[in-house]
Design a protein around this motif. Structure first.
Motif, PDB file in Angstrom:
ATOM      1  N   MET A 157       0.883  -1.257   0.049  1.00 18.95           N
ATOM      2  CA  MET A 157       0.008   0.204  -0.150  1.00 18.95           C
ATOM      3  C   MET A 157       0.956   1.162  -0.006  1.00 18.95           C
ATOM      4  O   MET A 157       1.880   1.280   0.742  1.00 18.95           O
ATOM      5  CB  MET A 157      -0.723  -0.038   1.189  1.00 18.95           C
ATOM      6  CG  MET A 157      -1.825   1.038   1.475  1.00 18.95           C
ATOM      7  SD  MET A 157      -3.211   0.953   0.116  1.00 18.95           S
ATOM      8  CE  MET A 157      -4.310  -0.252   1.051  1.00 18.95           C
ATOM      9  N   VAL A 158       0.750   2.168  -1.044  1.00 17.47           N
ATOM     10  CA  VAL A 158       1.599   3.396  -0.979  1.00 17.47           C
ATOM     11  C   VAL A 158       0.628   4.306  -0.172  1.00 17.47           C
ATOM     12  O   VAL A 158      -0.328   4.519  -0.559  1.00 17.47           O
ATOM     13  CB  VAL A 158       1.754   3.832  -2.485  1.00 17.47           C
ATOM     14  CG1 VAL A 158       2.592   5.105  -2.578  1.00 17.47           C
ATOM     15  CG2 VAL A 158       2.423   2.623  -3.284  1.00 17.47           C
ATOM     16  N   VAL A 159       1.232   5.220   0.703  1.00 18.98           N
ATOM     17  CA  VAL A 159       0.754   5.955   1.421  1.00 18.98           C
ATOM     18  C   VAL A 159       1.497   7.504   1.098  1.00 18.98           C
ATOM     19  O   VAL A 159       2.460   7.709   1.092  1.00 18.98           O
ATOM     20  CB  VAL A 159       0.923   5.855   2.997  1.00 18.98           C
ATOM     21  CG1 VAL A 159       0.219   6.756   3.760  1.00 18.98           C
ATOM     22  CG2 VAL A 159       0.242   4.325   3.217  1.00 18.98           C
ATOM     23  N   ILE A 160       0.420   8.381   0.767  1.00 17.60           N
ATOM     24  CA  ILE A 160       0.950   9.622   0.350  1.00 17.60           C
ATOM     25  C   ILE A 160       0.077  10.616   1.572  1.00 17.60           C
ATOM     26  O   ILE A 160      -1.040  10.772   1.691  1.00 17.60           O
ATOM     27  CB  ILE A 160       0.347  10.193  -1.027  1.00 17.60           C
ATOM     28  CG1 ILE A 160       0.890   9.055  -2.021  1.00 17.60           C
ATOM     29  CG2 ILE A 160       1.049  11.554  -1.339  1.00 17.60           C
ATOM     30  CD1 ILE A 160       0.017   9.289  -3.316  1.00 17.60           C
ATOM     31  N   ALA A 161       1.133  11.345   2.097  1.00 18.31           N
ATOM     32  CA  ALA A 161       0.904  12.238   3.260  1.00 18.31           C
ATOM     33  C   ALA A 161       1.442  13.654   3.210  1.00 18.31           C
ATOM     34  O   ALA A 161       2.272  14.000   2.446  1.00 18.31           O
ATOM     35  CB  ALA A 161       1.246  11.607   4.526  1.00 18.31           C
ATOM     36  N   GLY A 162       0.772  14.514   4.004  1.00 20.75           N
ATOM     37  CA  GLY A 162       1.399  15.870   3.811  1.00 20.75           C
ATOM     38  C   GLY A 162       0.738  17.016   3.238  1.00 20.75           C
ATOM     39  O   GLY A 162       1.005  18.069   2.845  1.00 20.75           O
ATOM     40  N   PHE A 163      -0.609  16.637   2.980  1.00 22.54           N
ATOM     41  CA  PHE A 163      -1.558  17.775   2.113  1.00 22.54           C
ATOM     42  C   PHE A 163      -1.953  19.090   3.042  1.00 22.54           C
ATOM     43  O   PHE A 163      -2.228  18.734   4.189  1.00 22.54           O
ATOM     44  CB  PHE A 163      -2.764  17.005   1.716  1.00 22.54           C
ATOM     45  CG  PHE A 163      -2.563  16.056   0.725  1.00 22.54           C
ATOM     46  CD1 PHE A 163      -2.017  16.388  -0.710  1.00 22.54           C
ATOM     47  CD2 PHE A 163      -2.475  14.675   0.920  1.00 22.54           C
ATOM     48  CE1 PHE A 163      -1.801  15.440  -1.691  1.00 22.54           C
ATOM     49  CE2 PHE A 163      -2.391  13.878  -0.061  1.00 22.54           C
ATOM     50  CZ  PHE A 163      -1.918  13.944  -1.246  1.00 22.54           C
ATOM     51  N   ASP A 164      -1.892  20.197   2.501  1.00 17.68           N
ATOM     52  CA  ASP A 164      -2.588  21.240   3.055  1.00 17.68           C
ATOM     53  C   ASP A 164      -4.079  21.219   2.819  1.00 17.68           C
ATOM     54  O   ASP A 164      -4.371  20.499   2.396  1.00 17.68           O
ATOM     55  CB  ASP A 164      -1.852  22.599   2.318  1.00 17.68           C
ATOM     56  CG  ASP A 164      -0.255  22.698   2.635  1.00 17.68           C
ATOM     57  OD1 ASP A 164       0.295  22.298   3.820  1.00 17.68           O
ATOM     58  OD2 ASP A 164       0.396  23.407   1.966  1.00 17.68           O
ATOM     59  N   ASP A 165      -4.584  22.129   3.495  1.00 15.28           N
ATOM     60  CA  ASP A 165      -5.963  22.408   3.468  1.00 15.28           C
ATOM     61  C   ASP A 165      -6.533  22.902   2.191  1.00 15.28           C
ATOM     62  O   ASP A 165      -7.540  22.492   1.965  1.00 15.28           O
ATOM     63  CB  ASP A 165      -6.743  23.175   4.566  1.00 15.28           C
ATOM     64  CG  ASP A 165      -6.200  22.913   6.092  1.00 15.28           C
ATOM     65  OD1 ASP A 165      -6.184  21.556   6.304  1.00 15.28           O
ATOM     66  OD2 ASP A 165      -6.301  23.661   6.954  1.00 15.28           O
ATOM     67  N   SER A 166      -5.543  23.546   1.233  1.00 14.03           N
ATOM     68  CA  SER A 166      -5.988  24.006   0.136  1.00 14.03           C
ATOM     69  C   SER A 166      -6.322  22.652  -0.970  1.00 14.03           C
ATOM     70  O   SER A 166      -6.667  23.209  -2.046  1.00 14.03           O
ATOM     71  CB  SER A 166      -4.838  25.045  -0.512  1.00 14.03           C
ATOM     72  OG  SER A 166      -3.594  24.146  -0.668  1.00 14.03           O
ATOM     73  N   VAL A 167      -5.672  21.472  -0.807  1.00 11.64           N
ATOM     74  CA  VAL A 167      -5.774  20.632  -1.640  1.00 11.64           C
ATOM     75  C   VAL A 167      -7.152  19.312  -1.242  1.00 11.64           C
ATOM     76  O   VAL A 167      -7.240  19.027   0.189  1.00 11.64           O
ATOM     77  CB  VAL A 167      -4.506  19.803  -1.754  1.00 11.64           C
ATOM     78  CG1 VAL A 167      -4.774  18.454  -2.609  1.00 11.64           C
ATOM     79  CG2 VAL A 167      -3.584  20.500  -2.362  1.00 11.64           C
ATOM     80  N   GLU A 168      -7.869  18.830  -1.994  1.00  6.91           N
ATOM     81  CA  GLU A 168      -8.666  18.155  -1.840  1.00  6.91           C
ATOM     82  C   GLU A 168      -8.134  16.568  -2.263  1.00  6.91           C
ATOM     83  O   GLU A 168      -8.163  16.308  -3.321  1.00  6.91           O
ATOM     84  CB  GLU A 168     -10.041  18.199  -2.810  1.00  6.91           C
ATOM     85  CG  GLU A 168     -10.695  19.442  -2.314  1.00  6.91           C
ATOM     86  CD  GLU A 168     -11.990  19.525  -3.140  1.00  6.91           C
ATOM     87  OE1 GLU A 168     -12.288  18.613  -3.834  1.00  6.91           O
ATOM     88  OE2 GLU A 168     -12.361  20.872  -3.518  1.00  6.91           O
ATOM     89  N   PRO A 169      -7.761  15.928  -0.970  1.00 11.34           N
ATOM     90  CA  PRO A 169      -7.094  14.585  -1.499  1.00 11.34           C
ATOM     91  C   PRO A 169      -7.924  13.460  -2.201  1.00 11.34           C
ATOM     92  O   PRO A 169      -7.624  12.841  -3.054  1.00 11.34           O
ATOM     93  CB  PRO A 169      -6.670  13.994  -0.089  1.00 11.34           C
ATOM     94  CG  PRO A 169      -7.103  15.083   0.951  1.00 11.34           C
ATOM     95  CD  PRO A 169      -7.886  16.203   0.219  1.00 11.34           C
ATOM     96  N   GLU A 170      -9.436  13.591  -1.987  1.00  9.15           N
ATOM     97  CA  GLU A 170     -10.440  12.883  -2.753  1.00  9.15           C
ATOM     98  C   GLU A 170     -10.283  13.100  -4.338  1.00  9.15           C
ATOM     99  O   GLU A 170     -10.112  11.789  -4.990  1.00  9.15           O
ATOM    100  CB  GLU A 170     -11.870  13.267  -2.114  1.00  9.15           C
ATOM    101  CG  GLU A 170     -12.018  12.939  -0.818  1.00  9.15           C
ATOM    102  CD  GLU A 170     -11.514  14.288   0.108  1.00  9.15           C
ATOM    103  OE1 GLU A 170     -11.184  14.888  -0.417  1.00  9.15           O
ATOM    104  OE2 GLU A 170     -11.740  13.636   1.262  1.00  9.15           O
ATOM    105  N   SER A 171     -10.420  14.237  -4.824  1.00 10.99           N
ATOM    106  CA  SER A 171      -9.843  14.197  -6.204  1.00 10.99           C
ATOM    107  C   SER A 171      -8.853  13.743  -6.585  1.00 10.99           C
ATOM    108  O   SER A 171      -8.663  13.306  -7.729  1.00 10.99           O
ATOM    109  CB  SER A 171     -10.282  15.643  -6.695  1.00 10.99           C
ATOM    110  OG  SER A 171      -9.407  16.602  -6.220  1.00 10.99           O
ATOM    111  N   LEU A 172      -7.513  14.054  -6.080  1.00  6.57           N
ATOM    112  CA  LEU A 172      -6.229  13.707  -6.368  1.00  6.57           C
ATOM    113  C   LEU A 172      -6.096  12.052  -6.434  1.00  6.57           C
ATOM    114  O   LEU A 172      -5.737  11.520  -7.164  1.00  6.57           O
ATOM    115  CB  LEU A 172      -5.214  14.279  -5.475  1.00  6.57           C
ATOM    116  CG  LEU A 172      -3.828  13.870  -5.789  1.00  6.57           C
ATOM    117  CD1 LEU A 172      -3.430  14.199  -7.286  1.00  6.57           C
ATOM    118  CD2 LEU A 172      -2.902  14.473  -4.952  1.00  6.57           C
TER     119      LEU A 172
END
Length: 97
Positions: free
Chosen positions: A40-55
């Motif tokens: 499982m690849v885990v991507i972390a460190g998003f700011d509030d300005s990014v919607e991780p759902e769409s990415l």
């Protein structure tokens, strides 16, 4: 003269600062081994300005795999760390780990 806008026809995003928001974020990417030896690849460190759902949706489509968003980070099924790094770099994100 009306209708002579020099910016007509140019591909200018609605929010030009969105690229800057992406470039200033420092994402970390790691591969974890889960049950039964699955990766499982885990991507972390998003700011509030990014919607991780769409990415996450874009990444899953590009890789043809499953995944989810949990607690502000993205989890992508499979051993796709190298390809995910490339895709995020192409989209203007800075990868630190």
């Amino acid at each position: 003269m009306a209708g002579n806008d020099p910016f007509d026809g140019l591909d200018i995003p609605d929010d030009p600062s969105a690229d800057l928001d992406r470039a200033t974020q420092a994402l970390t990417i790691r591969t974890e081994e889960r049950r039964y030896g699955k990766h499982m690849v885990v991507i972390a460190g998003f700011d509030d300005s990014v919607e991780p759902e769409s990415l996450a949706s874009e990444l899953k489509s590009a890789l043809g795999t499953g995944g989810t968003v949990k607690e502000g980070h993205i989890e992508i099924q499979g051993d796709h760390e190298v390809r995910i790094r490339d895709l995020l770099t192409e989209r203007g994100y800075q990868i630190t780990g």
